[in-house]
Design an enzyme around this catalytic site. Structure first.
Site, PDB file in Angstrom:
ATOM      1  N   LYS A  28       0.844  -1.204   0.000  1.00  0.00           N
ATOM      2  CA  LYS A  28       0.000   0.000   0.000  1.00  0.00           C
ATOM      3  C   LYS A  28       0.879   1.253   0.000  1.00  0.00           C
ATOM      4  CE  LYS A  28      -0.219  -0.448   5.012  1.00  0.00           C
ATOM      5  NZ  LYS A  28      -1.005  -0.975   6.124  1.00  0.00           N
ATOM      6  N   TYR A  88      16.350  30.045   6.545  1.00  0.00           N
ATOM      7  CA  TYR A  88      15.173  30.728   7.097  1.00  0.00           C
ATOM      8  C   TYR A  88      15.240  30.809   8.617  1.00  0.00           C
ATOM      9  CZ  TYR A  88      12.699  30.516   2.622  1.00  0.00           C
ATOM     10  OH  TYR A  88      12.312  30.684   1.324  1.00  0.00           O
TER      11      TYR A  88
HETATM   12  C1  LIG Z   1      -0.157  -1.816   6.787  1.00  0.00           C
HETATM   13  C2  LIG Z   1      -0.638  -3.107   7.361  1.00  0.00           C
HETATM   14  C3  LIG Z   1       0.272  -4.155   7.574  1.00  0.00           C
HETATM   15  C4  LIG Z   1       1.770  -3.979   7.442  1.00  0.00           C
HETATM   16  O1  LIG Z   1       2.211  -3.313   8.613  1.00  0.00           O
HETATM   17  P1  LIG Z   1       3.748  -2.991   8.933  1.00  0.00           P
HETATM   18  O2  LIG Z   1       3.709  -2.452  10.320  1.00  0.00           O
HETATM   19  O3  LIG Z   1       4.187  -1.987   7.949  1.00  0.00           O
HETATM   20  O4  LIG Z   1       4.501  -4.266   8.821  1.00  0.00           O
HETATM   21  C5  LIG Z   1      -0.245  -5.376   7.976  1.00  0.00           C
HETATM   22  N1  LIG Z   1      -1.576  -5.545   8.182  1.00  0.00           N
HETATM   23  C6  LIG Z   1      -2.461  -4.554   8.021  1.00  0.00           C
HETATM   24  C7  LIG Z   1      -3.901  -4.806   8.275  1.00  0.00           C
HETATM   25  C8  LIG Z   1      -2.026  -3.290   7.622  1.00  0.00           C
HETATM   26  O5  LIG Z   1      -2.907  -2.298   7.489  1.00  0.00           O
END
Ligand SMILES: *Cc1c(COP(=O)(O)O)cnc(C)c1O
Length: 342
Positions: free
Chosen positions: A34, A242
């Protein structure tokens, strides 16, 4: 066109981290890709990991599923946010399975999913997504591929971990599914009691260290480099950047680099980040600008316009320096980088 900032992603290390996590879990590992594979590039991550043997991929929304294009032979994809009222059209066009998260989503899928397999998320204590344990009666008649839950505190030694494990075991005993899956990257390091049939790492694939136990075996995957736009001398008593937050006590040599907060190098690194010219450490001077930073390059006399320096993006130390999470460090990396998969 050549870009003055680049993100180099090491495929070998990505694949190796995936194998390490699967071995640690003792069961097959999927991959969360994702958010554009945590900012690195979802398509490339998909194909690299599929080649390494990964079969199960996860994105959050249907647009991400669509942007992946055709899936490699033998792999499958699940969409973590399930099917909202506006998603059924995309879902019916797609080969991906929704992860159903509520009684409403279950009803929607029963009505229009034509008996296709789906995944289901059970909430065992995080109160984010998922059906409550007392709602599982609604699942009767679904063809469930994978039944999931998700830990709220896997990166800590927290009492909720054991509670969620116990609740998930009870649910797994009463709801029929082809597979059961509970943990993310951090949860893999809680021990094999937590593994069930499939684990779902994200962060650690991309080099994140979710718990101390991972430090010795997870490799850095992404390297950030920026080109020097100019070199200048800041005279004693003068300021830089800045807000004039850095004031030189003595003359100091500065290199101005082609990276800033618009690229995800956020202001938490102001006066706290580090770059490297070879083995020389170059501390960030003053505030991070939108497109530029200044670093002290007294130790690198030959560094000049057009040279490349590496920004310290070891996720653990960069998180400590900036106050950002390792997740934020990866997912905010911007679109101006040339992303090189090597
Ligand atoms: C994003 C997600 C993961 C992966 O999590 P990490 O902490 O990046 O390993 C696994 N399961 C679900 C349901 C998620 O939303």
């Amino acid at each position: 066109m050549d870009r003055p900032l680049r993100l180099t992603i090491d495929k070998t290390s990505l694949a190796q981290n995936w194998r390490t996590l699967a071995e640690r879990a003792g069961v097959p590992a999927g991959a969360a890709i994702k958010a554009n594979a945590y900012g690195l590039g979802a398509r490339e991550a998909l194909h690299t990991l599929a080649e390494a043997g990964c079969r199960d991929f996860f994105v959050s929304i249907w647009a991400e599923a669509e942007e992946l294009g055709p899936l490699p032979e033998g792999t499958n994809l699940a969409v973590l946010h399930g099917v909202g009222p506006a998603d059924m059209e995309a879902a019916s066009r797609s080969n991906a399975r929704p992860v159903l998260n509520s009684v409403e989503q279950v009803a929607r899928w029963k009505l229009a999913g034509a008996g296709r397999p789906c995944d289901v998320m059970i909430d065992t204590g995080m109160n984010r997504l998922g059906l409550r344990p007392e709602e599982v009666g609604a699942l009767d008649g679904l063809a469930i591929d994978t039944l999931h839950s998700h830990l709220a505190c896997a990166d800590e030694d927290h009492a909720l971990n054991g509670t969620q494990l116990q609740r998930f075991r009870e649910i797994a005993g009463s709801v029929q599914a082809r597979r059961y899956s509970l943990v993310n990257s951090a949860g893999i390091y809680l021990g094999r009691d937590y593994s069930f049939d499939l684990v779902r790492p994200g962060l650690a694939l991309y080099g994140g260290i979710p718990r101390d136990e991972a430090q010795a075996e997870i490799r850095q995957v992404a390297r950030v480099e920026a080109q020097v736009v100019q070199r200048r001398t800041i005279r004693a008593g003068e300021s830089c950047g800045y807000g004039a937050t850095f004031v030189a006590e003595a003359d100091v040599e500065a290199a101005i680099l082609n990276v800033g907060y618009a690229d995800g190098y956020l202001r938490g690194f102001s006066s706290r980040g580090t770059a490297f010219a070879g083995e020389f450490a170059l501390p960030v001077l003053g505030r991070v600008s939108m497109d530029l930073i200044a670093v002290d390059c007294d130790v690198a006399p030959s560094l000049g316009e057009g040279d490349w320096v590496e920004i310290d993006y070891d996720l653990r130390t960069a998180a400590e320096a900036s106050g950002l999470s390792q997740y934020e460090l990866l997912t905010t990396l911007g679109s101006r980088f040339e992303r090189r998969w090597v």
